[in-house]
Design an enzyme around this catalytic site. Structure first.
Site, PDB file in Angstrom:
ATOM      1  N   GLY A   1      -3.089  -6.708  -2.609  1.00 61.19           N
ATOM      2  CA  GLY A   1      -3.077  -6.876  -3.842  1.00 61.19           C
ATOM      3  C   GLY A   1      -3.050  -8.861  -3.644  1.00 61.19           C
ATOM      4  O   GLY A   1      -3.228  -8.816  -5.448  1.00 61.19           O
TER       5      GLY A   1
ATOM      6  N   LYS B   1      -6.260   3.608  -6.049  1.00 55.40           N
ATOM      7  CA  LYS B   1      -5.271   3.862  -6.876  1.00 55.40           C
ATOM      8  C   LYS B   1      -5.896   4.313  -8.648  1.00 55.40           C
ATOM      9  O   LYS B   1      -6.552   4.701  -8.782  1.00 55.40           O
ATOM     10  CB  LYS B   1      -5.021   2.440  -7.095  1.00 55.40           C
ATOM     11  CG  LYS B   1      -4.119   1.784  -5.808  1.00 55.40           C
ATOM     12  CD  LYS B   1      -3.887   0.186  -5.722  1.00 55.40           C
ATOM     13  CE  LYS B   1      -3.280   0.147  -3.915  1.00 55.40           C
ATOM     14  NZ  LYS B   1      -2.743  -1.357  -3.908  1.00 55.40           N
TER      15      LYS B   1
ATOM     16  N   SER C   1      -4.855  -6.113   1.418  1.00 55.63           N
ATOM     17  CA  SER C   1      -5.259  -7.418   1.581  1.00 55.63           C
ATOM     18  C   SER C   1      -6.118  -7.032   2.728  1.00 55.63           C
ATOM     19  O   SER C   1      -6.857  -8.181   2.879  1.00 55.63           O
ATOM     20  CB  SER C   1      -5.151  -8.372   1.188  1.00 55.63           C
ATOM     21  OG  SER C   1      -3.571  -8.927   0.163  1.00 55.63           O
TER      22      SER C   1
ATOM     23  N   HIS D   1       2.865   6.222  -0.334  1.00 56.92           N
ATOM     24  CA  HIS D   1       2.764   4.344  -0.509  1.00 56.92           C
ATOM     25  C   HIS D   1       3.708   3.294  -1.010  1.00 56.92           C
ATOM     26  O   HIS D   1       4.174   4.312  -2.671  1.00 56.92           O
ATOM     27  CB  HIS D   1       1.603   4.398  -1.502  1.00 56.92           C
ATOM     28  CG  HIS D   1       0.768   3.212  -2.110  1.00 56.92           C
ATOM     29  ND1 HIS D   1       1.117   2.507  -2.925  1.00 56.92           N
ATOM     30  CD2 HIS D   1      -0.302   2.860  -1.634  1.00 56.92           C
ATOM     31  CE1 HIS D   1      -0.181   1.525  -2.113  1.00 56.92           C
ATOM     32  NE2 HIS D   1      -0.566   1.556  -1.373  1.00 56.92           N
TER      33      HIS D   1
ATOM     34  N   GLU E   1       3.734   1.895  -3.827  1.00 59.21           N
ATOM     35  CA  GLU E   1       3.282   1.527  -5.232  1.00 59.21           C
ATOM     36  C   GLU E   1       4.802   3.041  -5.900  1.00 59.21           C
ATOM     37  O   GLU E   1       4.719   3.230  -7.038  1.00 59.21           O
ATOM     38  CB  GLU E   1       2.256   1.744  -6.314  1.00 59.21           C
ATOM     39  CG  GLU E   1       2.079   0.208  -5.441  1.00 59.21           C
ATOM     40  CD  GLU E   1       0.392   0.206  -5.281  1.00 59.21           C
ATOM     41  OE1 GLU E   1      -0.759   0.741  -6.062  1.00 59.21           O
ATOM     42  OE2 GLU E   1       0.038  -1.192  -5.912  1.00 59.21           O
TER      43      GLU E   1
ATOM     44  N   GLU F   1       1.967  -0.554   5.381  1.00 59.11           N
ATOM     45  CA  GLU F   1       1.634  -2.098   4.246  1.00 59.11           C
ATOM     46  C   GLU F   1       2.115  -2.761   4.285  1.00 59.11           C
ATOM     47  O   GLU F   1       3.285  -1.890   3.443  1.00 59.11           O
ATOM     48  CB  GLU F   1       0.761  -0.842   3.486  1.00 59.11           C
ATOM     49  CG  GLU F   1      -0.676  -0.056   3.893  1.00 59.11           C
ATOM     50  CD  GLU F   1      -0.613  -0.045   2.321  1.00 59.11           C
ATOM     51  OE1 GLU F   1      -2.254   0.001   2.064  1.00 59.11           O
ATOM     52  OE2 GLU F   1      -0.326   1.069   1.647  1.00 59.11           O
TER      53      GLU F   1
ATOM     54  N   ASN G   1      -8.462   3.709  -1.426  1.00 56.93           N
ATOM     55  CA  ASN G   1      -7.352   3.932  -1.930  1.00 56.93           C
ATOM     56  C   ASN G   1      -8.017   3.123  -3.623  1.00 56.93           C
ATOM     57  O   ASN G   1      -7.182   2.218  -3.435  1.00 56.93           O
ATOM     58  CB  ASN G   1      -5.899   3.101  -1.805  1.00 56.93           C
ATOM     59  CG  ASN G   1      -5.160   3.417  -2.352  1.00 56.93           C
ATOM     60  OD1 ASN G   1      -5.075   4.551  -3.608  1.00 56.93           O
ATOM     61  ND2 ASN G   1      -4.040   3.561  -2.096  1.00 56.93           N
TER      62      ASN G   1
END
Ligand code: PGA
Length: 248
Positions: free
Chosen positions: A169, A12, A208, A93, A95, A163, A10
């Site tokens: 991250g 992003k 991660s 996701h 985000e 996730e 991904n």
């Protein structure tokens, strides 16, 4: 039916045209690893160029609208992704859920639109840190699964990505025991709802993942692959994850 491992990058909001070479290198290396499906989800702007540079490779979007077309400025519809050469899309996701207030109902509608357009879907779920610390992670994630997975679809075309938000991250990862407990609970919930078809749905871990921890995380029970952010941007970092998946 044994589930093939699935490793998905991904990207992003990263990547200009100059990054296409990395994708070519990743797909070329992936071709040496028979037992693993590899995909990259770049920004929308790179999908066409990536497909052209690596014909036959699995390239996807990171989001789609639930409508097929219309007055939705800035959005991209599932049939547009297909038109650009994409074969999959990520929906839900964290985000998107957090940054754009997407609810389970929204995510479900997007998944449905994508499946209807012929795309495969990676549907993301995951708990915030406070929920994990309060001991409510499994309940929280199962509610997301219940609310955002559509009712009727070809099981092999839908993957869930677990996730944990606090692992994305950050360099933090859950224990293998916690990953197995979550993936087992998701698998059981899918089996309760879809019966034997749940055995065809892949459940990926994301957050991660890197070349050092991939073998351990991907070797955990009911983990069928990985959704990888930061470590998917270069072949040097991503290919070792693909190799770890192939070695399992
Ligand atoms: P990360 O991102 O690998 O950089 O933690 C994973 C994701 O958000 O899909």
């Amino acid at each position: 039916m044994a589930r093939r491992k699935y490793v998905v990058g991904n990207w992003k909001m990263n990547g200009l045209t100059g990054a296409i070479g990395e994708a070519q290198a990743i797909f070329a290396a992936a071709a040496d690893h028979d037992g693993v499906d590899v995909a990259i989800c770049p920004p929308f702007t790179l999908i066409g160029a990536m497909v052209a540079a690596a014909p036959g490779s699995a390239v996807g979007g990171q989001d789609c609208h639930n409508a097929a077309s219309g007055a939705f400025t800035g959005s991209v519809a599932a049939p547009m992704l297909v038109d650009a050469g994409a074969s999959l899309v990520i929906v839900g996701h964290s985000e998107r859920r957090e940054g754009y207030s997407e609810s389970d109902v929204d995510v479900r509608a997007k998944a449905q639109a994508a499946l209807g357009a012929g795309l495969s879907v990676i549907l993301c779920v995951g708990e915030p840190r406070a929920v994990r610390e309060a001991g409510g992670a499994i309940e929280y994630v199962l509610a997301q699964v219940a609310g955002s997975v559509p009712d009727d679809f070809d099981a092999a075309r839908l993957a869930i990505a677990y996730e944990p938000i606090w692992a994305i991250g950050t360099g933090l990862v859950p224990t293998v025991g916690d990953v197995e407990a979550m993936h087992g609970a998701i698998r059981a919930a899918l089996a309760g709802r879809f019966g034997a078809a749940a055995g065809e749905m892949r459940i990926l871990y994301g957050g991660s993942v890197n070349g050092d921890n991939a073998a351990e995380l991907l070797g955990a029970g009911d983990v069928d692959g990985a959704l990888v952010g930061g470590a998917s941007l270069t072949a040097a970092k991503f290919v070792p994850i693909v190799a770890a998946a192939a070695g399992l």
